[in-house]
Design an enzyme around this catalytic site. Structure first.
Site, PDB file in Angstrom:
ATOM      1  N   GLU A  38     -63.606  -2.635  21.040  1.00  0.00           N
ATOM      2  CA  GLU A  38     -63.604  -3.096  19.643  1.00  0.00           C
ATOM      3  C   GLU A  38     -62.239  -3.628  19.208  1.00  0.00           C
ATOM      4  O   GLU A  38     -62.063  -4.022  18.054  1.00  0.00           O
ATOM      5  CB  GLU A  38     -64.000  -1.947  18.716  1.00  0.00           C
ATOM      6  CG  GLU A  38     -62.883  -0.995  18.333  1.00  0.00           C
ATOM      7  CD  GLU A  38     -62.285  -0.196  19.472  1.00  0.00           C
ATOM      8  OE1 GLU A  38     -61.133   0.234  19.368  1.00  0.00           O
ATOM      9  OE2 GLU A  38     -62.977   0.005  20.490  1.00  0.00           O
ATOM     10  N   HIS A  93     -60.762   0.175  24.836  1.00  0.00           N
ATOM     11  CA  HIS A  93     -61.281  -0.108  23.500  1.00  0.00           C
ATOM     12  C   HIS A  93     -61.934  -1.487  23.396  1.00  0.00           C
ATOM     13  O   HIS A  93     -61.243  -2.482  23.161  1.00  0.00           O
ATOM     14  CB  HIS A  93     -60.160   0.019  22.461  1.00  0.00           C
ATOM     15  CG  HIS A  93     -59.750   1.424  22.204  1.00  0.00           C
ATOM     16  ND1 HIS A  93     -60.347   2.213  21.243  1.00  0.00           N
ATOM     17  CD2 HIS A  93     -58.824   2.205  22.808  1.00  0.00           C
ATOM     18  CE1 HIS A  93     -59.799   3.417  21.258  1.00  0.00           C
ATOM     19  NE2 HIS A  93     -58.876   3.433  22.201  1.00  0.00           N
ATOM     20  N   CYS A 148     -63.008   6.127  25.167  1.00  0.00           N
ATOM     21  CA  CYS A 148     -61.692   6.775  25.241  1.00  0.00           C
ATOM     22  C   CYS A 148     -61.805   8.305  25.291  1.00  0.00           C
ATOM     23  O   CYS A 148     -62.203   8.851  26.306  1.00  0.00           O
ATOM     24  CB  CYS A 148     -60.813   6.290  24.096  1.00  0.00           C
ATOM     25  SG  CYS A 148     -59.052   6.339  24.486  1.00  0.00           S
TER      26      CYS A 148
END
Length: 368
Positions: A346, A344, A258
C-alpha cells in the site's frame, strides 16, 4: 537560516558512541528509542506517522527533510509515531502548492524532538556495521553520564510488545457499508492507506483492537480477515497468534502484512528473529518466486521470519524473497486460504509494483 542560535544536541548510542548536531527550532529536551534509518527519498510525513515506527529514533538518509512541507492527507495514523527525528539538513521553508504547513510546525504540534546538522552518512554507516540499538537524542549535552544511566533503563526492542500502544481502543468501521465484501481487520499498528486500498476494492472494513478474540471478528460476518503491520517484536503477541490459528483452522481467507505476516508464521510454528539493522525504505528489491517477476517495494521492519524453518514446513511455501539478503518476504499456505508479505503493497508514496496483492486477497475471498 531562521534560527541563528540553535541549541547544541547529541545522539548517544547504547554502546557509548556519540554523534553531534543541533536541535531543530527552539525545542529542547530528550528522547529515547531504538535508532534506525530509512532510505526513502520522499514520504517523510508518512514515515513519521507510520505506527510501525513507534518507539524508534528515525535517521533519514535523504539529505533534505521538510522542503515540501506537510499535507493533512499524507498521514498514516492520527499522530506522529516515531520517538524522535535525526536528519542532515532541515528545511524551515517549504515550497509546494499542496502543502498545508511546515514540517517544523507539524513536529511542534506533535511535541517531537528533532535534531539536524548531523553527519547522517557516518551515523547510518555505523548502524549498518554495528546494528540497530537503543539511543538517546538530547539537548542536555553536558549530562552525558546521566543520559547513559537513563538509556541503560530503556527496554530492548527484542521481546518488546508495542502493538497495544498504537492499536485502536474500540472497534471502528472504514469504507462503504454497502460494499460487496466485508473484511475484519486486526489493528496491531494499521496504516490508513492499507484501509484505503482494501476499501477501494469494494470492501467494507471493521477494525478491531490488537487483543480481539475470534468470536468478536466472526460476529461481523466478514468474508475475509486481515492482520495489519505494526511495531515491536511479534513473539509476545500471543492473542494475535491465537486469532490467526483459529482463522487458519477454519480455512477462512486471511491476508497479513509485515507484523501480520510474522504473526501468521508464528501461528504455524515458524520462529522469528530480530534483524541486524532491518529493512526500511521505498527501494527494496523483491523476487516473486511464483511468477518469477521482480518488485521494487516499500519496507519497514526490524524482525524477520526464519527462512530455514519456513522452507521445512510441510504446509508453507516461501513465495517472495528479498534480493539483498535472501530473507523471507512472502508466505502462502499450501492447504489453506492464507498468504502474507513482509513488505508494504500500500506504500504511499512509494512503488506500486505490489498493489496486486490486495487484488489477490479479494480473489481469495471470491473463491471461498
Amino acid at each position: 537560516m531562521k534560527y541563528q542560535k540553535r541549541q547544541k544536541a547529541i545522539i548517544l548510542l547504547a554502546d557509548g558512541t556519540i554523534f553531534y548536531g543541533k536541535a531543530v527550532g527552539n525545542k529542547q529536551g530528550t528522547a529515547f528509542g531504538e535508532v534506525c534509518f530509512n532510505t526513502g527519498m520522499t514520504g517523510y510525513q508518512e514515515i513519521f506517522t507510520d505506527p510501525s515506527y513507534f518507539g524508534q529514533l528515525m535517521v533519514t538518509t535523504n539529505a533534505h527533510i521538510g522542503n515540501y512541507g506537510v499535507n493533512d492527507e499524507e498521514i498514516e495514523s492520527d499522530s506522529i509515531k516515531i520517538a524522535g527525528l535525526i536528519c542532515k539538513n532541515f528545511s524551515y521553508d517549504y515550497s509546494r502548492d499542496a502543502a498545508n504547513g511546515s514540517l517544523e510546525d507539524f513536529l511542534d504540534k506533535n511535541n517531537l524532538l528533532a535534531i539536524s546538522d548531523v553527519d547522517t552518512r557516518a551515523l547510518v554507516s555505523y548502524i549498518r556495521d554495528n546494528g540497530a540499538m537503543n539511543a538517546v537524542i538530547s539537548t542536555d549535552v553536558d549530562n552525558v553520564e546521566g543520559l547513559k544511566k537513563q538509556l541503560a533503563e530503556v527496554p530492548d526492542m527484542n521481546g518488546l510488545e508495542l502493538a497495544s500502544k498504537v492499536s485502536t481502543k474500540e472497534p471502528y468501521y472504514f469504507g462503504d457499508e454497502n460494499a460487496t465484501y466485508k473484511v475484519a481487520a486486526l489493528d496491531i499498528g494499521i496504516k490508513k492507506n492499507i484501509l484505503r486500498n482494501i476499501a477501494k476494492r469494494d470492501a467494507y472494513i471493521k477494525v478491531f483492537p490488537y487483543n480481539a478474540k475470534f468470536e468478536e471478528l466472526e460476529a461481523f460476518k466478514p468474508d475475509g480477515y486481515f492482520l495489519s503491520n505494526g511495531p515491536g517484536d511479534p513473539e509476545p503477541l500471543v492473542e494475535a497468534q491465537a486469532l490467526a490459528k483459529e482463522i487458519i483452522k477454519r480455512d477462512l481467507p486471511l491476508f497479513g502484512i509485515c507484523l501480520g505476516h510474522q504473526v501468521i508464521a508464528l501461528a504455524n510454528g515458524v520462529s522469528t528473529y530480530k534483524m541486524h539493522h532491518g529493512h526500511r525504505g521505498i527501494n527494496h528489491p523483491i523476487k516473486n518466486l511464483v511468477t518469477g517477476k521482480g518488485e521494487i517495494t516499500s519496507q519497514n521492519h526490524g524482525f524477520a521470519v526464519n527462512r530455514e524453518e519456513a522452507e521445512a514446513h510441510p504446509d508453507l511455501q516461501v513465495t517472495h524473497v528479498h534480493l539483498n539478503d535472501h530473507t523471507v518476504a512472502g508466505l502462502a499456505m499450501k492447504s489453506k486460504n492464507c498468504f502474507s508479505v513482509q513488505y508494504h503493497p500500500e506504500a504511499s508514496p512509494g512503488p506500486h509494483d505490489s498493489s496486486y496483492l490486495f487484488d489477490q486477497f479479494i480473489e481469495n475471498i471470491k473463491k471461498n
